[in-house]
Design an enzyme around this catalytic site. Sequence first.
Site, PDB file in Angstrom:
ATOM      1  N   ASP A  97       0.824  -1.219   0.000  1.00 27.79           N
ATOM      2  CA  ASP A  97       0.000   0.000   0.000  1.00 27.79           C
ATOM      3  C   ASP A  97       0.862   1.275   0.000  1.00 27.79           C
ATOM      4  O   ASP A  97       1.688   1.469   0.888  1.00 27.79           O
ATOM      5  CB  ASP A  97      -0.908   0.031   1.226  1.00 27.79           C
ATOM      6  CG  ASP A  97      -1.930  -1.088   1.230  1.00 27.79           C
ATOM      7  OD1 ASP A  97      -1.828  -1.990   0.385  1.00 27.79           O
ATOM      8  OD2 ASP A  97      -2.821  -1.068   2.082  1.00 27.79           O
ATOM      9  N   GLU A 101     -11.778  -1.699   0.792  1.00 29.00           N
ATOM     10  CA  GLU A 101     -10.576  -1.260   1.487  1.00 29.00           C
ATOM     11  C   GLU A 101     -10.115   0.114   0.993  1.00 29.00           C
ATOM     12  O   GLU A 101     -10.419   0.544  -0.111  1.00 29.00           O
ATOM     13  CB  GLU A 101      -9.445  -2.263   1.241  1.00 29.00           C
ATOM     14  CG  GLU A 101      -9.835  -3.697   1.573  1.00 29.00           C
ATOM     15  CD  GLU A 101      -8.623  -4.606   1.662  1.00 29.00           C
ATOM     16  OE1 GLU A 101      -8.197  -4.876   2.783  1.00 29.00           O
ATOM     17  OE2 GLU A 101      -8.111  -5.040   0.619  1.00 29.00           O
TER      18      GLU A 101
HETATM   19  C1  FRU Z   1      -4.804  -3.385   1.355  1.00 34.53           C
HETATM   20  C2  FRU Z   1      -4.720  -3.795   2.812  1.00 34.53           C
HETATM   21  C3  FRU Z   1      -5.232  -2.695   3.711  1.00 34.53           C
HETATM   22  C4  FRU Z   1      -4.534  -2.955   5.000  1.00 34.53           C
HETATM   23  C5  FRU Z   1      -3.200  -3.524   4.541  1.00 34.53           C
HETATM   24  C6  FRU Z   1      -2.670  -4.628   5.382  1.00 34.53           C
HETATM   25  O1  FRU Z   1      -3.802  -3.916   0.575  1.00 34.53           O
HETATM   26  O2  FRU Z   1      -5.421  -4.984   3.030  1.00 34.53           O
HETATM   27  O3  FRU Z   1      -6.628  -2.685   3.821  1.00 34.53           O
HETATM   28  O4  FRU Z   1      -4.396  -1.794   5.748  1.00 34.53           O
HETATM   29  O5  FRU Z   1      -3.371  -3.991   3.220  1.00 34.53           O
HETATM   30  O6  FRU Z   1      -1.443  -5.091   4.932  1.00 34.53           O
END
Ligand code: FRU
Length: 424
Positions: free
Chosen positions: A53, A294
Amino acid sequence: MKTNPEKFGATPHQPSLWTRADALKVRADDPTTTQPLVSADFPVLNNDVFIWDTMPLRDLDGNVTSVDGWSVIFTLTADRHPNDPQYLDEDGNYDILRDWNDRHGRAKMYYWFSRTGKNWEFGGRVMAEGVSPTAREWAGTPILLNDRGEVDLYYTAVTPGATIVKVRGRVVTTEHGVSMVGFEKVKPLFEADGNLYQTEAQNAFWGFRDPWPFRDPKDGKLYMLFEGNVAGERGSHKVGEAEIGDVPPGYEDVGNSRFQTACVGIAVARDADGDDWEMLPPLLTAVGVNDQTERPHFVFQDGKYYLFTISHTFTYADGVTGPDGVYGFVADSLFGPYVPLNGSGLVLGNPSSQPFQTYSHYVMPNGLVTSFIDSVPTDETGTQIRVGGTEAPTVGMKIKGQQTFVVAEYDYGYIPPMLDVTLK
Ligand code: FRU
């Protein structure tokens, strides 16, 4: 898109529904909503770490911001373990896929900087070890507050629990690079309440994370989006007429779709600094459709609210499906009603020949979409893959009314600033 007045009673607004009928319109491989193929010979930003992310530094209005000519991104990051016996297979080879799949448990917030909006230089960890109260530092948003370089990093403190937190620090620049100072005191803001948003006690697979604070361009108040699930014991949710929507004959059977209960949450700040928050009913729910919406975020354009959120194939409910990618909805006012973009909600999905090539798309107000490379097949059958853990090529997209169009492709991890702040 319909609303369901029974569920949220006398609240300030009714959540908009992403219905099963909307999702039936999702079409993988439509070229206008499909990310171009990512080649298996992609460059890797840094061979010591996986990154996923990506969170560009921005202001409260959503503009991606550089400081003194330096672009800055934050990334969820985890060490790679090519020599750790734990990640060697029977033949003594590095099992990179297992290492990659385990990354969420050791995710930490790192930052990177660049003069060109790409070819990111490694900055390091934002918080020292021991500052964050939990094992995992999950996604959020770094906000540049002022020309003194103050930054509020909102993120998710996970395991134990999942708490939306913030930590304040400062970005400092020199001719040679960027450093982060401070980020020493983490302030818990709120967690799921079990009344609007599902708790861990109600569902061990609950999601509550990914804060995205913003100033509403119309009322000027400070709000925050986040990912949640609709409150209630797992299995107790009803997928009724409103959630099903206007489906053709033969599509009334919802199977076990009551287990998929994603929503886009919203909270409003009671103070100017964003230290005191009140959760409001979700803006959007996907009960009976999908279990994860997300990293929700907005693009404010043409007086409209473009709400984007990422989701997966594996989190779709029985009888509906779609690619991993970013989905979008549009409304004329903050609290909706929201209508799915392109009819279905799909804005930019992976091609079906490379279903895991990218994820965690972030749409910027200039129409550029950044994401990370997950894994790309290296042979015809797709059995051999190359793991990414690095920045994907940026995609250019046009947003027009209720439609979006892929129009360009740029370099890996290209995140140019929309404005530059000279620090005092
Ligand atoms: C998206 C996600 C987010 C979370 C993170 C955890 O890729 O699932 O929602 O904060 O990655 O690694």
